[in-house]
Design an enzyme around this catalytic site. Structure first.
Site, short mmCIF file in Angstrom:
data_model
loop_
_atom_site.label_atom_id
_atom_site.label_comp_id
_atom_site.label_asym_id
_atom_site.label_seq_id
_atom_site.Cartn_x
_atom_site.Cartn_y
_atom_site.Cartn_z
N LYS A 112 -2.84 37.51 -33.31
CA LYS A 112 -3.35 37.72 -31.69
C LYS A 112 -2.22 39.31 -30.92
O LYS A 112 -3.37 39.98 -30.52
CB LYS A 112 -2.72 36.92 -31.19
CG LYS A 112 -3.76 35.65 -31.02
CD LYS A 112 -2.93 34.26 -30.03
CE LYS A 112 -3.87 32.90 -30.07
NZ LYS A 112 -3.27 31.84 -29.61
N ASP B 69 -7.63 31.75 -23.76
CA ASP B 69 -5.85 31.24 -24.14
C ASP B 69 -5.98 30.37 -21.92
O ASP B 69 -5.44 29.19 -22.12
CB ASP B 69 -4.77 31.85 -24.44
CG ASP B 69 -5.32 31.85 -25.65
OD1 ASP B 69 -5.82 30.29 -26.68
OD2 ASP B 69 -3.96 32.20 -26.89
N1 LIG Z 1 -2.34 24.03 -26.50
C1 LIG Z 1 -3.09 25.04 -26.92
O1 LIG Z 1 -4.10 25.51 -26.85
C2 LIG Z 1 -2.08 25.96 -27.32
C3 LIG Z 1 -2.10 27.43 -27.89
C4 LIG Z 1 -0.83 28.18 -28.39
C5 LIG Z 1 -0.07 27.79 -28.31
N2 LIG Z 1 0.70 26.72 -28.20
C6 LIG Z 1 1.93 25.86 -28.49
O2 LIG Z 1 2.56 26.04 -27.85
C7 LIG Z 1 4.23 26.35 -28.93
C8 LIG Z 1 4.40 28.06 -27.83
O3 LIG Z 1 3.47 28.98 -29.08
P1 LIG Z 1 4.29 30.53 -28.93
O4 LIG Z 1 2.69 31.60 -29.88
O5 LIG Z 1 4.15 30.67 -27.54
O6 LIG Z 1 5.42 30.52 -30.09
P2 LIG Z 1 6.88 31.98 -29.87
O7 LIG Z 1 5.48 32.97 -29.70
O8 LIG Z 1 7.43 32.08 -30.85
O9 LIG Z 1 7.38 31.76 -28.59
C9 LIG Z 1 8.14 30.31 -28.61
C10 LIG Z 1 8.52 30.06 -27.20
O10 LIG Z 1 9.94 28.55 -27.36
C11 LIG Z 1 11.74 29.31 -28.06
N3 LIG Z 1 11.99 28.36 -28.81
C12 LIG Z 1 11.84 28.02 -29.25
N4 LIG Z 1 12.73 27.27 -30.24
C13 LIG Z 1 13.12 26.89 -29.20
C14 LIG Z 1 14.21 26.28 -28.84
N5 LIG Z 1 15.64 25.70 -29.90
N6 LIG Z 1 15.16 25.52 -27.72
C15 LIG Z 1 14.30 26.21 -26.22
N7 LIG Z 1 13.67 27.62 -26.59
C16 LIG Z 1 13.66 27.42 -27.79
C17 LIG Z 1 11.87 30.84 -27.51
O11 LIG Z 1 12.56 30.95 -27.01
P3 LIG Z 1 13.13 32.44 -27.24
O12 LIG Z 1 12.49 33.45 -26.79
O13 LIG Z 1 13.95 31.71 -26.85
O14 LIG Z 1 13.63 32.08 -28.85
C18 LIG Z 1 9.89 31.16 -27.12
O15 LIG Z 1 9.74 30.41 -25.59
C19 LIG Z 1 3.38 26.59 -29.93
O16 LIG Z 1 3.92 24.97 -30.15
C20 LIG Z 1 2.39 26.37 -30.31
O17 LIG Z 1 1.57 24.94 -31.09
C21 LIG Z 1 -0.67 25.11 -28.00
#
Ligand SMILES: NC(=O)c1ccc[n+]([C@@H]2O[C@H](COP(=O)([O-])OP(=O)(O)OC[C@H]3O[C@@H](n4cnc5c(N)ncnc54)[C@H](OP(=O)(O)O)[C@@H]3O)[C@@H](O)[C@H]2O)c1
Length: 280
Positions: free
Chosen positions: A71, A108
């Site tokens: 992305k 999104d």
């Molecule tokens: N429904 C939808 O259409 C949709 C669309 C996009 C994403 N999502 C979902 O959204 C989620 C995040 O996606 P993303 O692309 O934003 O991922 P990302 O960029 O990798 O960000 C992950 C986030 O989760 C936090 N995190 C990870 N492990 C953690 C823990 N053990 N305790 C607390 N915080 C934690 C990270 O915090 P740190 O900065 O501290 O690492 C960061 O804020 C995923 O589950 C994905 O499947 C859903």
């Protein structure tokens, strides 16, 4: 409406890609609206992204979606990006223009706010503060969506505080970084709570958040959709909060992409939701 002289093509590029629900989703609409075409999973590694995107016009693709890990990289490759995609810093949809150039968009934020509208039609975005947990890629789209809907205050909380602070500085008011240790108190007076972290996903620990300070009138949203009811949503529902799961965001972000490629604004129906739910 069908195009007997043209087979419509679009797809989703990612690595890995076979978990993506998008082919089923767009395939349902192509079939439902009687269009001759296909939406295919395209397994593209990071080093092959530019060549794959540049091949889209020659192959006759109307465009594609992008998922992990493409992305952000796609934003640097496209010939033009929408202001919203630039603000979010990521492209999740590419439209091939008539001259073969590539336009990057991001749907999104639209998917997120439309899913809230669908599940909580009386929600007023300006009713009070929002608390957003997580400062990753998805959080950026959700912040943009909430800001554009007029949310008056956004309390942004992330495990790694520097990331929340940087994001708050980049987006500016009404986004404000709140320390991770203060997350439970930050729920006081909130109208919306959104989890954008991966916590609560299948195979991950639940989000560690005590809900006691959250008003029972607040809407609780989790963008995780596998499982559909995360421990956060189960806890919120049990204390009387209205909840919205993450599937609607996935379904609604696909609508404007389908329309941009194929000229029809498709509907998110209970039948479609059930079809995708069955794959979770
Ligand atoms: N429904 C939808 O259409 C949709 C669309 C996009 C994403 N999502 C979902 O959204 C989620 C995040 O996606 P993303 O692309 O934003 O991922 P990302 O960029 O990798 O960000 C992950 C986030 O989760 C936090 N995190 C990870 N492990 C953690 C823990 N053990 N305790 C607390 N915080 C934690 C990270 O915090 P740190 O900065 O501290 O690492 C960061 O804020 C995923 O589950 C994905 O499947 C859903």
């Amino acid at each position: 409406m069908s195009h007997p002289d043209r087979f419509l093509l679009a797809g989703v590029m990612g690595w890995p890609i076979m978990h993506s629900r998008s082919p089923k989703l767009h395939g349902y609409w192509l079939d439902h609206y009687g269009l001759a075409g296909a939406y295919v999973p395209l397994a593209i590694k990071a080093e092959g992204l530019e060549a794959a995107l540049r091949a889209l016009p020659a192959l006759g693709f109307a465009g594609c979606n992008l998922t992990i890990p493409h992305k952000e990289a796609a934003l640097r490759i496209v010939d033009e990006a929408s202001p919203l995609a630039r603000r979010i810093g990521a492209v999740n949809c590419i439209v091939v223009r008539a001259d073969g150039s590539l336009e990057g968009r991001n749907y999104d934020a639209f998917g997120f706010t439309e899913s809230l509208r669908e599940r909580a039609p009386d929600l007023r975005f300006d009713a009070g503060p929002a608390v957003v947990i997580g400062a990753g890629g998805a959080s950026r789209a959700i912040l943009a969506g909430l800001m554009d809907e007029g949310v008056p205050e956004i309390r942004l909380i992330n495990r790694s505080p520097a990331r929340a602070q940087a994001l708050a500085a980049e987006f500016g008011a009404p986004v404000r970084a709140v320390p991770w240790e203060a997350k439970a108190q930050a729920l006081e007076g909130a109208a919306i709570l959104v989890n954008t972290t991966s916590q609560g996903m299948v195979g991950e620990a639940p989000l560690d958040l005590a809900l006691d300070a959250l008003p029972v009138s607040a809407l609780v949203v989790d963008i995780v959709y596998a499982p559909l009811e995360t421990p956060l949503l189960a806890a919120a529902r049990a204390r009387g909060n209205r909840v919205v799961d993450g599937l609607g965001m996935l379904l609604h972000q696909a609508r404007p992409a389908f329309e941009a490629w194929f000229g029809i604004d498709p509907k998110v129906t209970p039948e479609l939701r059930a079809l995708i739910e069955a794959t979770l």
